[in-house]
Design a protein around this motif. Structure first.
Motif, PDB file in Angstrom:
ATOM      1  N   LYS A   1      38.547   8.234  91.568  1.00 55.57           N
ATOM      2  CA  LYS A   1      39.255   7.018  91.166  1.00 55.57           C
ATOM      3  C   LYS A   1      38.284   5.935  90.723  1.00 55.57           C
ATOM      4  O   LYS A   1      38.530   5.218  89.754  1.00 55.57           O
ATOM      5  N   ARG A   2      37.168   5.819  91.435  1.00 50.25           N
ATOM      6  CA  ARG A   2      36.167   4.812  91.078  1.00 50.25           C
ATOM      7  C   ARG A   2      35.601   5.103  89.695  1.00 50.25           C
ATOM      8  O   ARG A   2      35.493   4.219  88.848  1.00 50.25           O
ATOM      9  N   LEU A   3      35.247   6.369  89.453  1.00 52.02           N
ATOM     10  CA  LEU A   3      34.704   6.742  88.149  1.00 52.02           C
ATOM     11  C   LEU A   3      35.759   6.617  87.057  1.00 52.02           C
ATOM     12  O   LEU A   3      35.466   6.200  85.938  1.00 52.02           O
ATOM     13  N   GLY A   4      37.005   6.970  87.356  1.00 51.14           N
ATOM     14  CA  GLY A   4      38.090   6.853  86.387  1.00 51.14           C
ATOM     15  C   GLY A   4      38.317   5.419  85.949  1.00 51.14           C
ATOM     16  O   GLY A   4      38.680   5.158  84.796  1.00 51.14           O
TER      17      GLY A   4
ATOM     18  N   PHE B   1      40.586   5.107  79.275  1.00 51.99           N
ATOM     19  CA  PHE B   1      41.860   5.687  79.674  1.00 51.99           C
ATOM     20  C   PHE B   1      41.581   6.844  80.610  1.00 51.99           C
ATOM     21  O   PHE B   1      40.755   7.710  80.320  1.00 51.99           O
ATOM     22  N   CYS B   2      42.241   6.839  81.725  1.00 52.18           N
ATOM     23  CA  CYS B   2      42.109   7.927  82.688  1.00 52.18           C
ATOM     24  C   CYS B   2      43.415   8.016  83.460  1.00 52.18           C
ATOM     25  O   CYS B   2      43.923   7.002  83.937  1.00 52.18           O
ATOM     26  N   GLU B   3      43.951   9.207  83.553  1.00 54.29           N
ATOM     27  CA  GLU B   3      45.216   9.394  84.249  1.00 54.29           C
ATOM     28  C   GLU B   3      45.067  10.542  85.236  1.00 54.29           C
ATOM     29  O   GLU B   3      44.538  11.595  84.890  1.00 54.29           O
ATOM     30  N   PHE B   4      45.515  10.336  86.445  1.00 59.07           N
ATOM     31  CA  PHE B   4      45.476  11.368  87.466  1.00 59.07           C
ATOM     32  C   PHE B   4      46.899  11.820  87.749  1.00 59.07           C
ATOM     33  O   PHE B   4      47.805  11.000  87.857  1.00 59.07           O
ATOM     34  N   LYS B   5      47.077  13.108  87.864  1.00 65.18           N
ATOM     35  CA  LYS B   5      48.384  13.648  88.219  1.00 65.18           C
ATOM     36  C   LYS B   5      48.195  14.637  89.359  1.00 65.18           C
ATOM     37  O   LYS B   5      47.279  15.454  89.332  1.00 65.18           O
ATOM     38  N   HIS B   6      49.069  14.552  90.319  1.00 65.19           N
ATOM     39  CA  HIS B   6      49.013  15.467  91.448  1.00 65.19           C
ATOM     40  C   HIS B   6      49.691  16.783  91.071  1.00 65.19           C
ATOM     41  O   HIS B   6      50.778  16.796  90.506  1.00 65.19           O
TER      42      HIS B   6
END
Length: 72
Positions: A16-19, A24-29
């Protein structure tokens, strides 16, 4: 919520810190059942003290998991 109290909580925190440094950065579980190869690789990394590198092919046990993920 900070997860650093868990054994591997520092990993999502660092991602999350690097994102946050990207435009643009998106995380999906994705549940374990949705990506068994990633789960198998993570489990192997925890259980192995050695660094494994595969070029062009996976070990047969992981290839079976990979093929199974492709079908679903």
């Amino acid at each position: 919520m900070r997860r650093s109290s868990t054994l591997f909580g520092h990993i999502p925190d660092e991602c999350k810190r690097l994102g946050a440094t990207l435009r643009f950065c998106e995380f999906k579980h994705v549940r374990r059942e949705g990506n068994r190869l990633a789960h198998s690789l993570a489990r192997r990394a925890i259980l192995s003290a050695d660094m494994d590198v595969w070029v062009e092919s996976l070990p047969s046990d992981l290839d079976v998991v990979f093929q199974s993920d492709l079908i679903q």
